[in-house]
Design a protein around this motif. Sequence first.
Motif, PDB file in Angstrom:
ATOM      1  N   ARG A  34       0.831  -1.209   0.000  1.00 13.87           N
ATOM      2  CA  ARG A  34       0.000   0.000   0.000  1.00 13.87           C
ATOM      3  C   ARG A  34       0.864   1.256   0.000  1.00 13.87           C
ATOM      4  O   ARG A  34       0.527   2.259  -0.638  1.00 13.87           O
ATOM      5  CB  ARG A  34      -0.938  -0.019   1.207  1.00 13.87           C
ATOM      6  N   THR A  35       1.991   1.180   0.718  1.00 13.16           N
ATOM      7  CA  THR A  35       2.933   2.304   0.686  1.00 13.16           C
ATOM      8  C   THR A  35       3.432   2.532  -0.735  1.00 13.16           C
ATOM      9  O   THR A  35       3.542   3.677  -1.202  1.00 13.16           O
ATOM     10  CB  THR A  35       4.116   2.018   1.623  1.00 13.16           C
ATOM     11  N   GLN A  36       3.747   1.461  -1.438  1.00 12.62           N
ATOM     12  CA  GLN A  36       4.189   1.578  -2.826  1.00 12.62           C
ATOM     13  C   GLN A  36       3.132   2.291  -3.676  1.00 12.62           C
ATOM     14  O   GLN A  36       3.460   3.189  -4.472  1.00 12.62           O
ATOM     15  CB  GLN A  36       4.463   0.184  -3.393  1.00 12.62           C
ATOM     16  N   PHE A  42       1.580   9.904  -5.273  1.00 16.14           N
ATOM     17  CA  PHE A  42       1.893  11.272  -4.858  1.00 16.14           C
ATOM     18  C   PHE A  42       3.290  11.745  -5.276  1.00 16.14           C
ATOM     19  O   PHE A  42       3.591  12.931  -5.181  1.00 16.14           O
ATOM     20  CB  PHE A  42       1.760  11.404  -3.337  1.00 16.14           C
ATOM     21  N   GLY A  43       4.132  10.854  -5.708  1.00 15.27           N
ATOM     22  CA  GLY A  43       5.444  11.295  -6.186  1.00 15.27           C
ATOM     23  C   GLY A  43       6.585  10.518  -5.529  1.00 15.27           C
ATOM     24  O   GLY A  43       6.566  10.277  -4.314  1.00 15.27           O
ATOM     25  N   GLU A  44       7.551  10.193  -6.325  1.00 17.83           N
ATOM     26  CA  GLU A  44       8.674   9.369  -5.872  1.00 17.83           C
ATOM     27  C   GLU A  44       9.581  10.122  -4.910  1.00 17.83           C
ATOM     28  O   GLU A  44       9.662  11.355  -4.928  1.00 17.83           O
ATOM     29  CB  GLU A  44       9.484   8.888  -7.094  1.00 17.83           C
ATOM     30  N   SER A  45      10.272   9.369  -4.060  1.00 20.99           N
ATOM     31  CA  SER A  45      11.282   9.913  -3.152  1.00 20.99           C
ATOM     32  C   SER A  45      12.428   8.921  -3.103  1.00 20.99           C
ATOM     33  O   SER A  45      12.207   7.700  -3.091  1.00 20.99           O
ATOM     34  CB  SER A  45      10.703  10.112  -1.749  1.00 20.99           C
ATOM     35  N   ALA A 103      14.741   4.144  -4.920  1.00 17.98           N
ATOM     36  CA  ALA A 103      13.412   4.729  -5.032  1.00 17.98           C
ATOM     37  C   ALA A 103      12.485   4.100  -3.996  1.00 17.98           C
ATOM     38  O   ALA A 103      12.412   2.874  -3.881  1.00 17.98           O
ATOM     39  CB  ALA A 103      12.867   4.530  -6.433  1.00 17.98           C
ATOM     40  N   PHE A 104      11.780   4.945  -3.252  1.00 16.08           N
ATOM     41  CA  PHE A 104      10.909   4.472  -2.171  1.00 16.08           C
ATOM     42  C   PHE A 104       9.895   3.454  -2.692  1.00 16.08           C
ATOM     43  O   PHE A 104       9.659   2.409  -2.068  1.00 16.08           O
ATOM     44  CB  PHE A 104      10.214   5.668  -1.527  1.00 16.08           C
ATOM     45  N   SER A 105       9.284   3.741  -3.849  1.00 22.26           N
ATOM     46  CA  SER A 105       8.248   2.850  -4.359  1.00 22.26           C
ATOM     47  C   SER A 105       8.803   1.473  -4.725  1.00 22.26           C
ATOM     48  O   SER A 105       8.061   0.489  -4.732  1.00 22.26           O
ATOM     49  CB  SER A 105       7.562   3.479  -5.581  1.00 22.26           C
ATOM     50  N   LYS A 106      10.087   1.408  -5.027  1.00 24.03           N
ATOM     51  CA  LYS A 106      10.700   0.129  -5.385  1.00 24.03           C
ATOM     52  C   LYS A 106      11.227  -0.621  -4.159  1.00 24.03           C
ATOM     53  O   LYS A 106      11.203  -1.862  -4.123  1.00 24.03           O
ATOM     54  CB  LYS A 106      11.837   0.347  -6.380  1.00 24.03           C
ATOM     55  N   ASP A 372      15.164  11.841   0.199  1.00 28.73           N
ATOM     56  CA  ASP A 372      15.765  12.769  -0.769  1.00 28.73           C
ATOM     57  C   ASP A 372      16.978  13.479  -0.183  1.00 28.73           C
ATOM     58  O   ASP A 372      17.163  14.698  -0.347  1.00 28.73           O
ATOM     59  CB  ASP A 372      14.722  13.782  -1.255  1.00 28.73           C
ATOM     60  N   GLY A 373      17.801  12.737   0.535  1.00 28.22           N
ATOM     61  CA  GLY A 373      19.043  13.268   1.077  1.00 28.22           C
ATOM     62  C   GLY A 373      18.915  14.022   2.375  1.00 28.22           C
ATOM     63  O   GLY A 373      19.931  14.437   2.952  1.00 28.22           O
ATOM     64  N   VAL A 374      17.692  14.185   2.876  1.00 32.44           N
ATOM     65  CA  VAL A 374      17.477  14.894   4.135  1.00 32.44           C
ATOM     66  C   VAL A 374      17.302  13.866   5.254  1.00 32.44           C
ATOM     67  O   VAL A 374      16.411  13.018   5.194  1.00 32.44           O
ATOM     68  CB  VAL A 374      16.233  15.803   4.071  1.00 32.44           C
ATOM     69  N   ALA A 375      18.172  13.947   6.265  1.00 37.32           N
ATOM     70  CA  ALA A 375      18.111  12.985   7.364  1.00 37.32           C
ATOM     71  C   ALA A 375      16.808  13.145   8.136  1.00 37.32           C
ATOM     72  O   ALA A 375      16.452  14.249   8.544  1.00 37.32           O
ATOM     73  CB  ALA A 375      19.308  13.174   8.293  1.00 37.32           C
TER      74      ALA A 375
END
Length: 401
Positions: A34-36, A42-45, A103-106, A372-375
């Motif tokens: 479901r997260t995928q 809403f857009g990849e991260s 990629a988060f979705s992957k 996206d590189g932000v801790a």
Amino acid sequence: MRASIELALSRAEGPKKLLDAKAIGASTDAYFNRTQDIVSHFGESRVTYALFIRRPVIAATGFLSVWLENVAREQGIDIDFRAVFPDSSWVGAGEPLAYITGAFSKLAPLETLALQRMGACCVAAHNAYQMSLILPHVAFLAMDARHCAGDMMQEMMAYGAAVGSEAARRDGAKGFIGNANDVTAPFFGRSHGLGTMPHALIGYAGSTVRAAEMYREVYPNEDLVVLVDYFGQEVTDALAVCRRFPDLAAAGRLSVRLDTHGGRFLEGLDPQESYAVLERHTPGTIRRYRSDQELRNLVGTGVSAAAIWRMREVLDQAGFPHVKIVASSGFGTEKCMAMVDAHAPIDVIGTGSFIPNQWNETYATADIVAYDGVARVKVGREFLLGRYEAHPTDSQGRGVK
């Protein structure tokens, strides 16, 4: 040894299973699927996961790394894997073992299966390391397959034992020299599993000596290891085999394997005689305070320290000092410690007891530590940020792509 383990990993069946997205989706936890879907909407991260275990372990992340490499190849996606610690390194409780970026979705659907492929390997490696260090002059044989829940676990446990053994050898131990089946033998630098006969062959032959003769006829060039407990006559049958094959005995190519079950004593022993055996060979060992389990390992039923000393005693007295003793039956870390205390004269231990005894100790955990590189990590898991922030773009390790 490192090259053997890497080659075996590349050929292992486990890292080749569950690679396509559909199969992974069916096996992972539903909320990751479901997260995928939500992230795709809403857009990849680009995210980084940190993987850790709550107890000290020996790093054994190669099984996971190779699986991720195969997933990336199968699905045509980028997965960056960074092992924080090389395999066979000691890792403290809670320290991140690896970072996975992509990629988060992957990556989201991979979490369940990734954790399955890391935690148990690391704990098995730690157990094998401890056992090897406890008895550094004893060679170990991995006999775990019969206790595993399927072929992938069989590969994971053998891989863990090989990695833990590699760490132990750096500290001067012999460690695990092989295992009992062909499919995981390459983890130990071998093409075939080791072992000669099960109890069933002795039952088939009708006597321990006849079973040894049958084995020798079919495998005339191999060393001979003979089980001697089938008829409850360990001493009698061991000496009979030695007298039947005196040349092998004199050359150190004959071993007797003690596998006496816990329901009885080795032939000729009882509680009183077991105490007497240890007093003859290792005075003072049983005079200190002992727990019930320690006493059982030292002078109890089954393959006790007293049983091993008794076998060594009768072999030497009969003129067979070069015949080796192989011990099996429940040799985990606690029993190995008892053998150290008793200075038990063991040449080889066959065991699968490096398999984690408490499975909840193998539970690995993953948390995202950067978007996206932000801790960013959930409260309470800030300890995972340290190594990531020190080397946020470091892709040393296996460099999965």
